[in-house]
Enzyme design. Structure first.
Site, mmCIF file in Angstrom:
data_model
loop_
_atom_site.group_PDB
_atom_site.id
_atom_site.type_symbol
_atom_site.label_atom_id
_atom_site.label_comp_id
_atom_site.label_asym_id
_atom_site.label_seq_id
_atom_site.Cartn_x
_atom_site.Cartn_y
_atom_site.Cartn_z
ATOM 1 N N LYS A 141 -14.182 97.400 73.769
ATOM 2 C CA LYS A 141 -15.390 97.008 73.023
ATOM 3 C C LYS A 141 -16.636 97.334 73.832
ATOM 4 O O LYS A 141 -16.645 97.156 75.060
ATOM 5 C CB LYS A 141 -15.297 95.503 72.714
ATOM 6 N N SER B 249 -16.847 90.143 65.400
ATOM 7 C CA SER B 249 -17.625 91.299 65.778
ATOM 8 C C SER B 249 -16.809 92.428 66.417
ATOM 9 O O SER B 249 -17.321 93.535 66.570
ATOM 10 C CB SER B 249 -18.710 90.880 66.769
ATOM 11 N N SER C 240 -14.450 86.324 67.218
ATOM 12 C CA SER C 240 -14.609 87.780 67.103
ATOM 13 C C SER C 240 -13.408 88.633 67.483
ATOM 14 O O SER C 240 -13.426 89.833 67.244
ATOM 15 C CB SER C 240 -15.810 88.235 67.919
HETATM 16 N N1 GLN Z 1 -19.057 85.406 64.116
HETATM 17 C C1 GLN Z 1 -19.439 84.536 65.182
HETATM 18 C C2 GLN Z 1 -20.895 84.738 65.487
HETATM 19 O O1 GLN Z 1 -21.514 85.471 64.784
HETATM 20 C C3 GLN Z 1 -18.595 84.789 66.393
HETATM 21 C C4 GLN Z 1 -18.963 86.030 67.100
HETATM 22 C C5 GLN Z 1 -18.099 86.262 68.315
HETATM 23 O O2 GLN Z 1 -17.073 85.630 68.509
HETATM 24 N N2 GLN Z 1 -18.590 87.126 69.163
HETATM 25 O O3 GLN Z 1 -21.444 84.202 66.383
#
Ligand code: GLN
Length: 468
Positions: A65, A140, A164
């Site tokens: 990532k 994400s 994410s």
């Molecule tokens: N969807 C969650 C957020 O927008 C988690 C994102 C993540 O785990 N990086 O914060």
């Protein structure tokens, strides 16, 4: 590859080609490192068999990532503000992967700074779900899960602050695990909300996820929250008998608003575990309703302070449109950050400001403790917790893009594990249509081995599991 039947170069070339071919439709990668990956594979091929066999990931291509640093390469975090940033050092996880013989083939797309649940907010555009191109891969870490699901990489690293790794794994039908907070070093991970962030593996099956986790876990003095506790051999205990395991079915999640396919898969998962001798015990975690609210207060507060470092002076993009220092800061941040990141910074600044700190930030910290207590109490009665990873399957691209609150609710089931710092895994199970359903298993801190064992038992019971 260890025996030399296939060379690391052959494997790497094959995946690089797939990654390139997948780009126009999927956009899973922000960068593909042809030259670096081939040079690395060539160096591996010149090693003697004894050296090869000591490496857990010898010759294995892996996608990382783009918020994780690989020395000398870009780490854009999907943001314009870091477009020109070159990592001056490698993350600990990167070093560990390399020392185990892995080949990093590229950096994957993500929501800007990992803030999102759909991989739609990257400066480099939307990533698509390989199982249905009009759908989101989740986020994400959607670039990583899409790459693994499409076979562009056998495994990948993601990061999980509120879900994410797990939510996009459930949308793409792959296995993704968030380790215990402190299990994997965050050194060289660009921070989003450091009291929640963890790096973890994404793979096509539980065993591969276990092997990658083994490779990246462990104490690191360069991360002050890293925990000095031995890392068991996760991949060796996967086939253990699970009879007698006590698994808590989370009422608030299982009896919540689930779509039909998710509900059916969940019922089937509980039966499959029962038939292998596990005991399913209904448990209630009364404060779970507050998880999303708590998370969005605390994580935005951490974000607002963390992202102050992107000021046009030390990293990446600087606006050319300014007259003095403060207009340079303003123009740089205005140009460099996208709408969602700005929204989070604004929210976080608000909840930390004088007059609101007690009402929001402090209160959310206390409420976080209530959730931790709920989970601790549950773990007094059961060894594991189970529920769906997400209330629904992959949604359409664009469906939630204009509705931040709906987007935030995508992580309703994954956030509690981040609030409590416990390990959690999502694996595909029992879907009755073309889109996968993810089942989530959570465990006590540092009990990743048991968690993977239960996940493997479930995987064994699912004829449709990918990679089989
Ligand atoms: N969807 C969650 C957020 O927008 C988690 C994102 C993540 O785990 N990086 O914060």
């Amino acid at each position: 590859m260890v025996a030399g039947d296939i060379s690391a170069i052959e494997a790497t070339e094959s995946y690089l080609a797939k990654a390139r071919e997948g780009q126009p439709a999927l956009n899973a990668f922000i960068s593909i490192d042809n030259e670096g990956a081939l040079a690395r594979a060539g160096a591996l091929d010149s090693l003697r068999v004894e050296a090869r066999s000591r490496m857990r990931l010898f010759g294995i291509p892996i996608a990382v990532k783009d918020n994780i640093c690989v020395k000398g390469g870009k780490a854009t975090c999907g943001s314009r503000i870091l477009n020109s940033f070159i990592s001056p050092y490698s993350a600990t996880v990167t070093e560990k992967l390399l020392s185990e013989g892995a080949v990093i083939i590229g950096k994957t797309n993500l929501d800007e700074f990992a803030m999102g649940s759909s991989t739609e907010t990257s400066y480099w555009g939307v990533t698509r779900n390989p199982l249905n191109l009009s759908r989101s891969p989740g986020g994400s870490s959607g670039g990583s899960t899409a790459a693994v699901a499409a076979g562009l990489a056998p495994c990948a690293l993601g990061t999980d602050t509120g879900g994410s790794i797990r939510q996009p794994s459930s949308f793409c039908g792959v296995v993704g695990a968030k380790p215990t907070y402190g299990r994997v070093s965050r050194y060289g991970l660009v921070a989003f909300a450091p009291s929640f962030d963890q790096i973890g593996p994404i793979a096509r099956n539980v065993e591969d996820a276990a092997i990658v986790l083994e490779a990246i876990a462990g104490y690191d003095p360069r991360d002050s929250t890293s925990v000095n506790c031995p890392v068991p051999n996760y991949s060796n205990s996967l086939e253990r008998d699970i009879s007698g395991a006590r698994i808590g079915a989370i009422r608030e999640h299982i009896e919540g608003e689930l779509t039909r396919p998710v509900r059916d898969a969940m019922d089937a998962a509980l039966k499959a575990l029962q038939s292998q001798g596990a005991e399913i015990v209904p448990v209630s975690l009364p404060h779970l309703d507050y998880s999303v609210a708590i998370y969005y207060i605390l994580s935005t507060a951490e974000t607002s302070s963390n992202l102050l470092r992107f000021d046009g002076v030390r990293y990446g993009h600087r606006s050319s449109n300014y007259s003095d220092l403060s207009s340079m800061y303003r123009a740089t941040r205005e140009e460099g950050f996208g709408a969602e990141v700005k929204r989070r910074i604004a929210l976080g600044t608000f909840v930390l400001s004088t007059g609101y700190y007690d009402a929001y930030y402090l209160k959310a910290q206390k409420a976080r403790t209530l959730i931790i207590d709920d989970i601790r109490r549950a773990f007094g009665e059961v060894d594991y917790l189970i529920g769906p990873t997400s209330p629904q399957q992959a949604f359409e691209i664009g469906e939630r893009a204009d509705d931040p609150l709906m987007m935030y609710l995508s992580d309703i089931f994954t956030i509690p594990a981040n609030l409590a710092g416990i390990p959690a895994i999502s694996l595909p199970f029992g879907s009755t249509d073309e889109l996968p359903v993810g089942v989530q298993i959570m465990a006590k801190p540092y009990e990743e081995a048991g968690m993977l064992n239960i996940a493997r038992a479930l995987e064994r019971a699912d004829n449709h599991a990918p990679g089989r």
